[in-house]
Scaffold this motif. Sequence first.
Motif, PDB file in Angstrom:
ATOM      1  N   ASN A   1     -67.794  47.928  18.922  1.00 21.63           N
ATOM      2  CA  ASN A   1     -67.551  49.135  18.135  1.00 21.63           C
ATOM      3  C   ASN A   1     -68.514  49.244  16.954  1.00 21.63           C
ATOM      4  O   ASN A   1     -68.404  50.158  16.148  1.00 21.63           O
ATOM      5  N   ARG A   2     -69.451  48.340  16.862  1.00 21.93           N
ATOM      6  CA  ARG A   2     -70.434  48.335  15.762  1.00 21.93           C
ATOM      7  C   ARG A   2     -71.675  49.167  16.083  1.00 21.93           C
ATOM      8  O   ARG A   2     -72.533  49.360  15.232  1.00 21.93           O
ATOM      9  N   ILE A   3     -71.805  49.650  17.329  1.00 25.38           N
ATOM     10  CA  ILE A   3     -72.976  50.432  17.738  1.00 25.38           C
ATOM     11  C   ILE A   3     -72.541  51.869  17.987  1.00 25.38           C
ATOM     12  O   ILE A   3     -71.588  52.117  18.716  1.00 25.38           O
ATOM     13  N   THR A   4     -73.249  52.828  17.397  1.00 26.02           N
ATOM     14  CA  THR A   4     -72.980  54.245  17.586  1.00 26.02           C
ATOM     15  C   THR A   4     -74.007  54.820  18.547  1.00 26.02           C
ATOM     16  O   THR A   4     -75.209  54.699  18.319  1.00 26.02           O
ATOM     17  N   GLY A   5     -73.529  55.444  19.624  1.00 29.33           N
ATOM     18  CA  GLY A   5     -74.418  56.095  20.584  1.00 29.33           C
ATOM     19  C   GLY A   5     -74.828  57.466  20.075  1.00 29.33           C
ATOM     20  O   GLY A   5     -73.985  58.238  19.608  1.00 29.33           O
ATOM     21  N   ILE A   6     -76.120  57.778  20.169  1.00 32.95           N
ATOM     22  CA  ILE A   6     -76.662  59.041  19.664  1.00 32.95           C
ATOM     23  C   ILE A   6     -77.460  59.728  20.771  1.00 32.95           C
ATOM     24  O   ILE A   6     -78.323  59.115  21.398  1.00 32.95           O
ATOM     25  N   THR A   7     -77.169  60.999  20.978  1.00 34.33           N
ATOM     26  CA  THR A   7     -77.950  61.833  21.885  1.00 34.33           C
ATOM     27  C   THR A   7     -77.922  63.248  21.348  1.00 34.33           C
ATOM     28  O   THR A   7     -77.267  63.520  20.334  1.00 34.33           O
ATOM     29  N   GLY A   8     -78.619  64.141  22.003  1.00 33.04           N
ATOM     30  CA  GLY A   8     -78.630  65.522  21.530  1.00 33.04           C
ATOM     31  C   GLY A   8     -79.581  66.360  22.342  1.00 33.04           C
ATOM     32  O   GLY A   8     -79.957  66.001  23.471  1.00 33.04           O
ATOM     33  N   ASP A   9     -79.987  67.454  21.760  1.00 33.96           N
ATOM     34  CA  ASP A   9     -80.923  68.363  22.406  1.00 33.96           C
ATOM     35  C   ASP A   9     -82.187  67.581  22.798  1.00 33.96           C
ATOM     36  O   ASP A   9     -82.754  66.867  21.963  1.00 33.96           O
ATOM     37  N   PRO A  10     -82.621  67.708  24.055  1.00 33.10           N
ATOM     38  CA  PRO A  10     -83.796  66.939  24.496  1.00 33.10           C
ATOM     39  C   PRO A  10     -85.032  67.129  23.611  1.00 33.10           C
ATOM     40  O   PRO A  10     -85.738  66.158  23.313  1.00 33.10           O
ATOM     41  N   ALA A  11     -85.281  68.341  23.166  1.00 32.97           N
ATOM     42  CA  ALA A  11     -86.454  68.580  22.306  1.00 32.97           C
ATOM     43  C   ALA A  11     -86.313  67.849  20.975  1.00 32.97           C
ATOM     44  O   ALA A  11     -87.288  67.280  20.463  1.00 32.97           O
ATOM     45  N   GLU A  12     -85.110  67.849  20.419  1.00 32.69           N
ATOM     46  CA  GLU A  12     -84.876  67.150  19.153  1.00 32.69           C
ATOM     47  C   GLU A  12     -84.976  65.637  19.336  1.00 32.69           C
ATOM     48  O   GLU A  12     -85.500  64.930  18.472  1.00 32.69           O
ATOM     49  N   MET A  13     -84.477  65.137  20.451  1.00 29.96           N
ATOM     50  CA  MET A  13     -84.576  63.695  20.714  1.00 29.96           C
ATOM     51  C   MET A  13     -86.037  63.283  20.893  1.00 29.96           C
ATOM     52  O   MET A  13     -86.441  62.216  20.438  1.00 29.96           O
ATOM     53  N   ARG A  14     -86.843  64.133  21.535  1.00 31.92           N
ATOM     54  CA  ARG A  14     -88.278  63.827  21.677  1.00 31.92           C
ATOM     55  C   ARG A  14     -88.954  63.773  20.313  1.00 31.92           C
ATOM     56  O   ARG A  14     -89.801  62.922  20.060  1.00 31.92           O
ATOM     57  N   LYS A  15     -88.570  64.683  19.403  1.00 30.80           N
ATOM     58  CA  LYS A  15     -89.119  64.658  18.038  1.00 30.80           C
ATOM     59  C   LYS A  15     -88.770  63.342  17.351  1.00 30.80           C
ATOM     60  O   LYS A  15     -89.615  62.752  16.669  1.00 30.80           O
TER      61      LYS A  15
END
Length: 135
Positions: free
Chosen positions: A58-72
């Motif tokens: 529970n110490r790691i937070t998964g992050i994802t989002g809009d593909p263009a924003e993730m590429r940035k």
Amino acid sequence: YFGFTRCPEVCPTTLYEMSGWFDTLGEEGKVLKAFFFSVDPERDSPELMHNYAIAFTNRITGITGDPAEMRKLMKAWRIYAAKVPTQDGDYTMDHTASVLLINSKGEFMGSIAYGEAADSAVAKIRKLIQQDKAS
């Protein structure tokens, strides 16, 4: 750390090792924040990233989002990621496999290589914590 949930070996191994580092650090590591950023946001939904990361700790937070924003984000941190077609018509991801060590000011302070010995990784994390306290 940058990776993806369909990774067959490198990502689950790294997240498992990170969980061990937190266990080793105990109270000393409570100040740390760890993030698992998706290099495959087309397939890694927020719910999938959360459930995947929490399966290790529970110490790691998964992050994802809009593909263009993730590429940035990947470009800003100089993370390599590329789709690699598979024989069945699907794809896998080739990507940078190091854990980035970032201080509380957002500055890059080093990395932990894939497969690096646990004692070396924990020593680097302890050094990061001490440097951060001193600044």
